[in-house]
Design a protein around this motif. Structure first.
Motif, PDB file in Angstrom:
ATOM      1  N   SER A   1       1.451  -2.234   6.022  1.00 18.00           N
ATOM      2  CA  SER A   1       1.786  -2.420   4.609  1.00 18.00           C
ATOM      3  C   SER A   1       2.790  -3.546   4.396  1.00 18.00           C
ATOM      4  O   SER A   1       2.876  -4.098   3.298  1.00 18.00           O
ATOM      5  CB  SER A   1       2.333  -1.121   4.018  1.00 18.00           C
TER       6      SER A   1
ATOM      7  N   LEU B   1      -1.330   6.155   3.413  1.00 15.02           N
ATOM      8  CA  LEU B   1      -1.048   5.126   2.413  1.00 15.02           C
ATOM      9  C   LEU B   1      -0.541   5.734   1.115  1.00 15.02           C
ATOM     10  O   LEU B   1       0.338   5.164   0.447  1.00 15.02           O
ATOM     11  CB  LEU B   1      -2.301   4.288   2.152  1.00 15.02           C
TER      12      LEU B   1
ATOM     13  N   GLU C   1       2.961   4.731  -0.501  1.00 16.16           N
ATOM     14  CA  GLU C   1       2.997   4.174  -1.850  1.00 16.16           C
ATOM     15  C   GLU C   1       3.906   5.004  -2.755  1.00 16.16           C
ATOM     16  O   GLU C   1       4.631   4.467  -3.597  1.00 16.16           O
ATOM     17  CB  GLU C   1       1.588   4.118  -2.431  1.00 16.16           C
TER      18      GLU C   1
ATOM     19  N   GLU D   1      -3.405  -2.178  -1.560  1.00 16.80           N
ATOM     20  CA  GLU D   1      -4.011  -1.107  -0.768  1.00 16.80           C
ATOM     21  C   GLU D   1      -5.379  -1.522  -0.230  1.00 16.80           C
ATOM     22  O   GLU D   1      -5.753  -1.175   0.896  1.00 16.80           O
ATOM     23  CB  GLU D   1      -4.146   0.160  -1.614  1.00 16.80           C
TER      24      GLU D   1
END
Length: 691
Positions: A466, A508, A512, A521
């Motif tokens: 990320s 994820l 987030e 994403e």
């Protein structure tokens, strides 16, 4: 006529971890130089001890081989101008090859005539090439770390102290960093002395006389045989770990095995702590009984002879006693630390500046693990164990024992958790969540440990991806490849009904929610899919042919258990069924025509031939059971059901003209083939198989 060539580089003590690769590198570069130089030779043997790297080349020809080389130049059209004279291109080619245009010949290649020139080169005497060649080999060697010494600009793994370089009995004239080559080597630092090497082939024996066993394999055999002899004499099981044996092998020049003892009171400390302290700090081999329990003895290897071994043993015992006393103190102090206090200390340890502290990581692991437990429909008790394990899985990182021995993370966590009154399943899972630590390590044995392990590893991978930390080439500072491979291994070993997409989405979503995503994403997911695809492909490639791997991977690898099941079923069918090729050919005929189909549903009322109906009915009769088999990772069953379509497909193509004049009939036939093709692709891309 041939001679032997010796090249020995004498050095200050080289770290053991560098020597194996340095020895191999010296041999590879020597062989490459000989071949490039057109010098024929016999065997090439490399040697290494802490104070030297050497290579011995047997039966080296006295001259290079003569060379006759044909070089292609421009085409006739370019080489000659309109008047039939040599063009600038042809003349330039002649100059570049050092010849006159009169020596050109014409030859046809691929229907085009080109000019060629033959270059003859007479071999040079080997003696005239050795100095420059060996210096080139030496200066081209690379190491993880290099040194400069004195006023010299040259860098090497350690300062060069002497060079022995012989061509038969003749010294090779070479010099580097003010060290001139000669015919003198140096023996064991304390037991030997300088010694003249009369001829290259005498090298090994001369050093043996000076108490140096320069042959690595011989040295290893001496260590192993002495350890086995001691084990037989004492009735011990001496745990010889390969990486420790490799290190010890390059710490000694002449090995002598000895043993010592330590106070049995230290056995109150966990066995792993004692073994780690002995192996990692002292390079000792631990001694076990028949049940694998540690005994109060150790085995070590001395670089020397058997004199005064009792004195050496006592010195080692004294050093080990101090080490174990430290370990005992750390162990006792750690047990005064409450788990809740240890967890609070994690808040001050940075995991990554953009990903927060270890405390932040633990909270993410907990959320990811809880979500995965729900997806796997774990029992309430198992789900509670997952939550508690995730909460405390990193608490031992702040203990003194793990600070001193980082490799004991998880090991100490399990021990301390058990002593703190945690459930046995939780304590065990604290250790297991680090597994697999390497390619050869086992995966977690329990489901609880497996879930937390996946959560921990996926948190690290998702977090790094990320923020743009993605392994490239050999760079992988966070061991993301190993962790991804671990996730794949765990899912496969426990046959978890868990898709990689579910794991990605869970991690994820947590990242987030708690910190936001630096990249989109969509981009992260694409990178994760590519990254894990390589891990799955690597796993499959260990047992399957490349084309089988490509075929099943192309049909999707989101469900790891399914793709492995399909791959092995396909490989087994190819190896055991000689008629399977014709089955695949029938599938491929379907695929080739299905590409021309539009997006319409099959209408049985438009079937004009009985073979159309037969294929349609055969497909429908197996379809649901087949798709369920694929979904449930029953590869063999799914492939067997597909096999039932072979004869109906063959009958269809033998009697039915797919590309009929009637557009509606043609479109319907193509739709039938397209539907079958879609189902075939859920198993494999059969067109990728190579026969």
């Amino acid at each position: 006529m041939t001679k032997n060539v010796l090249f020995e580089i004498g050095l200050e003590e080289v770290p053991a971890r560098f020597l194996r690769s340095a020895m191999d590198q010296l041999k590879e570069k020597t062989v490459k130089w000989l071949e490039t130089s057109r010098i024929s030779f016999g065997t090439v043997t490399a040697y290494a001890t802490p104070r030297r790297l050497a290579v011995l080349i047997n039966d080296v020809a006295d001259r290079q081989s003569d060379m006759s080389e044909e070089v292609k130049g421009p085409s006739r059209k370019i080489a000659l101008d309109d008047s039939g004279n040599w063009s600038k291109a042809a003349l330039g080619f002649a100059r570049s090859q050092g010849v006159e245009p009169d020596s050109f010949t014409f030859k046809e290649l691929g229907g085009v005539e080109y000019i060629y020139v033959t270059k003859n080169s007479v071999g040079v005497a080997t003696a005239d090439l050795l100095s420059e060649g060996l210096l080139g080999i030496l200066t081209s060697m690379t190491f993880p770390k290099n040194m400069r010494w004195g006023s010299h600009e040259f860098k090497f793994v350690r300062p060069i102290k002497w060079i022995a370089a012989l061509h038969g009995t003749d010294v090779i004239n070479m010099e580097i960093t003010d060290v001139k080559a000669g015919n003198v080597t140096r023996g064991h630092r304390f037991l030997g002395s300088e010694a003249v090497i009369p001829e290259a082939s005498a090298y090994v024996d001369i050093l043996r006389q000076q108490h140096v066993i320069v042959d690595v394999e011989e040295r290893e055999e001496m260590i192993v045989s002495q350890i086995h002899a001691l084990a037989d004499e004492k009735g011990w099981n001496i745990a010889v770990k390969e990486d420790l044996l490799e290190e010890v092998l390059f710490l000694v020049e002449i090995p002598t095995v000895l043993h010592g003892s330590f106070d049995p009171a230290f056995l109150e400390i966990p066995q792993d702590v004692l073994i780690t302290s002995m192996r990692e700090h002292q390079r000792y081999f631990p001694v076990l009984d028949a049940e694998g329990q540690l005994l109060p003895y150790f085995v070590t290897v001395r670089s020397g002879d058997s004199r005064s071994l009792d004195v050496i043993a006592k010195g080692n015992e004294k050093v080990l006693r101090a080490r174990l006393s430290d370990a005992k103190f750390f162990y006792q102090e750690d047990q005064k630390l409450q788990i809740k206090d240890a967890l609070s200390k994690l808040e001050s340890i940075v995991f990554h500046e953009e990903l927060g502290t270890i405390g932040d990581k633990v909270r993410r692991i907990r959320r990811i693990a809880d979500n995965l437990a729900a997806k796997l429909s774990l029992t309430a008790e198992a789900s509670d164990d997952v939550s508690r394990t995730a909460d405390i899985c990193k608490f031992d990182l702040v203990t003194q024992m793990v600070y001193e021995f980082p490799e004991l993370q998880g090991v100490m966590g399990e021990d301390y958790a058990r002593k703190a009154g945690e459930k046995e399943s939780v304590a065990k899972a604290v250790f297991e969540h680090y597994q697999p630590r390497s390619a050869s390590d086992a995966v977690p044995a329990s489901l609880v440990g497996s879930v937390v392990s996946i959560a921990d590893k996926m948190d690290t991978i998702a977090g790094c991806f990320s923020i743009g930390i993605i392994p490239t080439g050999s760079q992988d500072p966070y061991a993301l490849r190993r962790q991804a491979q671990g996730i794949v291994q765990i899912i496969l070993e426990h046959q978890l009904p868990l898709s990689l997409s579910e794991v990605f989405d869970t991690a994820l979503a947590v990242h987030e929610d708690v910190r936001g995503l630096k990249r989109s994403e969509k981009e992260i997911r694409k990178d994760l899919i590519d990254f894990f695809g390589l891990r799955v492909k690597k796993l499959l490639s260990e047992d399957l042919k490349y084309d089988v791997v490509d075929a099943v991977i192309s049909s999707g690898f989101d469900h790891v258990v399914s793709v492995v099941s399909r791959g092995h079923a396909l490989m087994s069918e190819i190896q055991s069924n000689v008629d399977f090729k014709t089955t695949v050919e029938s599938f491929n005929r379907v695929s080739n025509l299905a590409a021309k189909a539009g997006k319409i549903a099959v209408n049985p009322e438009l079937f004009a031939q009985p073979q159309e109906s037969a294929l349609y009915e055969a497909w429908l009769s197996v379809r649901d059971e087949y798709l369920n088999a694929v979904q449930n990772s029953e590869g063999e069953k799914a492939l067997k059901l597909l096999g039932q379509l072979k004869d109906p497909i063959t009958g269809f193509f033998d009697h039915v003209m797919v590309m009929a004049e009637d557009e509606a009939v043609k479109a319907n036939r193509l739709a039938l083939l397209s539907g079958i093709e879609n189902d075939l692709k859920s198993f494999a891309e059969f067109t990728k198989l190579v026969w």
